[in-house]
Each structure stands twice: as structure tokens, then as C-alpha cells.
Design a protein around this motif. Sequence first.
Motif, mmCIF file in Angstrom:
data_model
loop_
_atom_site.group_PDB
_atom_site.id
_atom_site.type_symbol
_atom_site.label_atom_id
_atom_site.label_comp_id
_atom_site.label_asym_id
_atom_site.label_seq_id
_atom_site.Cartn_x
_atom_site.Cartn_y
_atom_site.Cartn_z
ATOM 1 N N PRO A 39 69.683 2.123 41.325
ATOM 2 C CA PRO A 39 68.338 1.376 41.472
ATOM 3 C C PRO A 39 68.223 0.236 42.766
ATOM 4 N N ARG A 40 67.186 -0.163 43.041
ATOM 5 C CA ARG A 40 67.007 -1.194 44.086
ATOM 6 C C ARG A 40 67.482 -2.643 43.556
ATOM 7 N N TYR A 41 67.247 -2.999 42.285
ATOM 8 C CA TYR A 41 67.583 -4.006 41.590
ATOM 9 C C TYR A 41 68.427 -3.757 40.312
ATOM 10 N N LEU A 42 69.277 -4.659 39.884
ATOM 11 C CA LEU A 42 69.983 -4.370 38.506
ATOM 12 C C LEU A 42 70.748 -5.779 38.215
ATOM 13 N N ILE A 43 70.202 -6.040 36.942
ATOM 14 C CA ILE A 43 71.000 -7.044 36.177
ATOM 15 C C ILE A 43 71.626 -6.583 35.083
ATOM 16 N N THR A 44 73.202 -6.895 35.027
ATOM 17 C CA THR A 44 73.971 -6.154 34.019
ATOM 18 C C THR A 44 75.108 -7.079 33.385
ATOM 19 N N VAL A 45 75.700 -6.834 32.544
ATOM 20 C CA VAL A 45 76.878 -7.693 32.108
ATOM 21 C C VAL A 45 78.075 -7.294 32.604
ATOM 22 N N THR A 46 79.102 -8.150 32.449
ATOM 23 C CA THR A 46 80.720 -7.578 32.856
ATOM 24 C C THR A 46 80.996 -6.637 32.005
ATOM 25 N N GLY A 47 81.836 -5.791 32.385
ATOM 26 C CA GLY A 47 82.421 -4.578 31.926
ATOM 27 C C GLY A 47 81.472 -3.211 31.291
ATOM 28 N N LYS A 48 79.956 -3.455 31.680
ATOM 29 C CA LYS A 48 79.184 -2.320 31.316
ATOM 30 C C LYS A 48 79.145 -1.234 32.703
ATOM 31 N N LYS A 49 79.957 -0.242 32.504
ATOM 32 C CA LYS A 49 79.883 0.674 33.689
ATOM 33 C C LYS A 49 78.447 1.020 34.360
ATOM 34 N N LEU A 50 78.610 1.111 35.533
ATOM 35 C CA LEU A 50 77.120 1.371 36.037
ATOM 36 C C LEU A 50 77.287 2.206 37.272
ATOM 37 N N THR A 51 76.355 2.973 37.581
ATOM 38 C CA THR A 51 76.536 3.870 38.929
ATOM 39 C C THR A 51 75.101 3.745 39.633
ATOM 40 N N VAL A 52 75.636 3.625 41.120
ATOM 41 C CA VAL A 52 74.401 3.384 42.079
ATOM 42 C C VAL A 52 74.346 4.727 42.777
ATOM 43 N N THR A 53 73.125 5.194 42.859
ATOM 44 C CA THR A 53 73.164 6.566 43.378
ATOM 45 C C THR A 53 72.754 6.314 44.948
ATOM 46 N N CYS A 54 73.326 7.229 45.849
ATOM 47 C CA CYS A 54 72.797 7.456 47.059
ATOM 48 C C CYS A 54 72.305 8.886 47.500
ATOM 49 N N SER A 55 71.316 9.134 48.001
ATOM 50 C CA SER A 55 71.122 10.470 48.442
ATOM 51 C C SER A 55 70.547 10.321 49.744
ATOM 52 N N GLN A 56 70.681 11.404 50.529
ATOM 53 C CA GLN A 56 70.470 11.623 52.090
ATOM 54 C C GLN A 56 69.848 13.263 52.302
ATOM 55 N N ASN A 57 68.904 13.072 53.170
ATOM 56 C CA ASN A 57 67.997 14.416 53.351
ATOM 57 C C ASN A 57 68.234 14.991 54.606
ATOM 58 N N MET A 58 69.361 14.280 55.525
ATOM 59 C CA MET A 58 69.303 14.706 57.005
ATOM 60 C C MET A 58 70.497 15.547 57.105
ATOM 61 N N ASN A 59 71.262 16.095 56.254
ATOM 62 C CA ASN A 59 72.484 17.146 56.129
ATOM 63 C C ASN A 59 73.437 16.362 56.856
ATOM 64 N N HIS A 60 73.601 14.938 56.860
ATOM 65 C CA HIS A 60 74.609 14.290 57.477
ATOM 66 C C HIS A 60 75.929 14.446 56.731
ATOM 67 N N GLU A 61 76.965 14.592 57.523
ATOM 68 C CA GLU A 61 78.375 14.700 57.090
ATOM 69 C C GLU A 61 79.074 13.517 56.533
ATOM 70 N N TYR A 62 78.606 12.375 57.267
ATOM 71 C CA TYR A 62 79.401 10.885 57.097
ATOM 72 C C TYR A 62 78.574 10.376 56.146
ATOM 73 N N MET A 63 79.118 9.764 55.182
ATOM 74 C CA MET A 63 78.328 8.591 54.121
ATOM 75 C C MET A 63 79.445 7.451 53.992
ATOM 76 N N SER A 64 78.554 6.296 53.725
ATOM 77 C CA SER A 64 79.514 5.185 53.613
ATOM 78 C C SER A 64 78.660 4.098 52.686
ATOM 79 N N TRP A 65 79.460 3.171 51.940
ATOM 80 C CA TRP A 65 79.079 2.369 51.095
ATOM 81 C C TRP A 65 79.408 0.850 51.812
ATOM 82 N N TYR A 66 78.610 -0.067 51.820
ATOM 83 C CA TYR A 66 78.865 -1.529 52.159
ATOM 84 C C TYR A 66 78.424 -2.258 51.334
ATOM 85 N N ARG A 67 79.033 -3.390 51.151
ATOM 86 C CA ARG A 67 78.358 -4.677 50.598
ATOM 87 C C ARG A 67 78.334 -5.717 51.462
ATOM 88 N N GLN A 68 77.241 -6.682 51.318
ATOM 89 C CA GLN A 68 76.949 -7.787 52.175
ATOM 90 C C GLN A 68 76.802 -8.996 51.418
#
Lengths: 112, 110
Positions: free
Chosen positions: A8-37
Motif C-alpha cells: 500500500p501507499r500508507y499503512l498503520i499497523t501494530v507491533t508483531g503483525k506480519k505485513l507485506t509491501v508489494t512492488c511490481s515493475q513493467n519494464m522487464n528490469h533485472e535489478y530491483m531494490s528496496w530502500y528505507r528513508q
Amino acid sequence: EAQVTQNPRYLITVTGKKLTVTCSQNMNHEYMSWYRQDPGLGLRQIYYSMNVEVTDKGDVPEGYKVSRKEKRNFPLILESPSPNQTSLYFCASSPRIDQPQHFGDGTRLSIL
Amino acid sequence: QKEVEQNSGPLSVPEGAIASLNCTYSDRGSQSFFWYRQYSGKSPELIMSIYSNGDKEDGRFTAQLNKASQYVSLLIRDSQPSDSATYLCAVTPFTSKLIFGQGTELSVKP
């Protein structure tokens, strides 16, 4: 339209509750990465993937998991989120590591 | 020493002036260098990429790379208030990572 889509774009949740952030690209790129800021710390790499089934740790991998079963998708998994994982997260992709990365719009996570 | 260093700023310039943003890096084997612009709350967007020593110009933007001195800079000519943002330097060292500097906040005053 070439894009990197995060959900999602925004999520408020609680400690310990498993979550998944999805990422999808439509450019057939080989390299993908996650960052936190975080304020004062800049963009820090969590995990990256050179291609399908090839992933490796970035600078701050603790508490996160990823998988790359398909070229287009690179989900970020927080098995047991904690408040110190409250941050703004970006997914990015590029044809190769030495080429410019395209960023998703970001996901703002708040872990209470 | 941080792998990629930038002055955090804020850097304030008047409208129409030249803004100069600097970045130094520690890995001599670095091959790829990028400048991204990031508006508050938005994702980074690519301004320039540079791979060899010298200058690269694109419109009002010029990137300069000096591998011997391990620095890369970004010049913004005729700065506009819309250029006010945080500018991120990113470097690909001799690994599979992309390392970002902390960013320089630029403010262009009308």
C-alpha cells in the motif's frame, strides 16, 4: 506507461503483525531494490535482487525478508514489525545496477 | 568516513543564480554516478547520470566527474524556485549496491 508500483501507499499497523509491501515493475528490469528513508539518515538499501531467485542484503536488512520469484515482482516482508521500522519505503528497478533506477511512489509505514 | 558524502545544507541561492552541489565518494572503483532530485514526500527522480571524467550537460544542468579526486558535482544554471528540493548523489561502488549520500537541500529564493 513504464512504472514501479508499490502497495500500500500508507499503512498503520501494530507491533508483531506480519505485513507485506508489494512492488511490481513493467519494464522487464533485472535489478530491483528496496530502500528505507529516515530523517537525517538518507536512503539506505535494505535488500536488492540482480535477477529472478537472486537476492542479497543491503546495508540494513535486519527484520526484513524479500523474494524474487518473478522478474516483475519484489515484495518486502516484515515478519514481526517493530516501531523502529516506521519509515518511508521505496522500491526501485533498473535494467542493470550501473543504470539509473526508477522509483516507486513510496510506502509510508507506521508501526505502533 | 561515509561512503558518499554531501553537504546537508540548506543551500540557499537567489533566483537566476548558479547552484553548485558537491558530492565525494570513498570507493575508487566506483563506476556509475547519479544525481536525483527529491521533493518533500515524493520519490527521487533522476536528473543526471555520468560515467566518465569531465562534464555532461543537459539543459540547465551540468554534472562534473573527477575520478582522481573522487568527487562529482551538479551545477544548476538560472536556478528557479521550482528547483527547490533535496538533491541526492548516488554512486555504484565495486559491488552490486547503490549508495546514496544524505542529500543537499536546495532553496531558491524568488
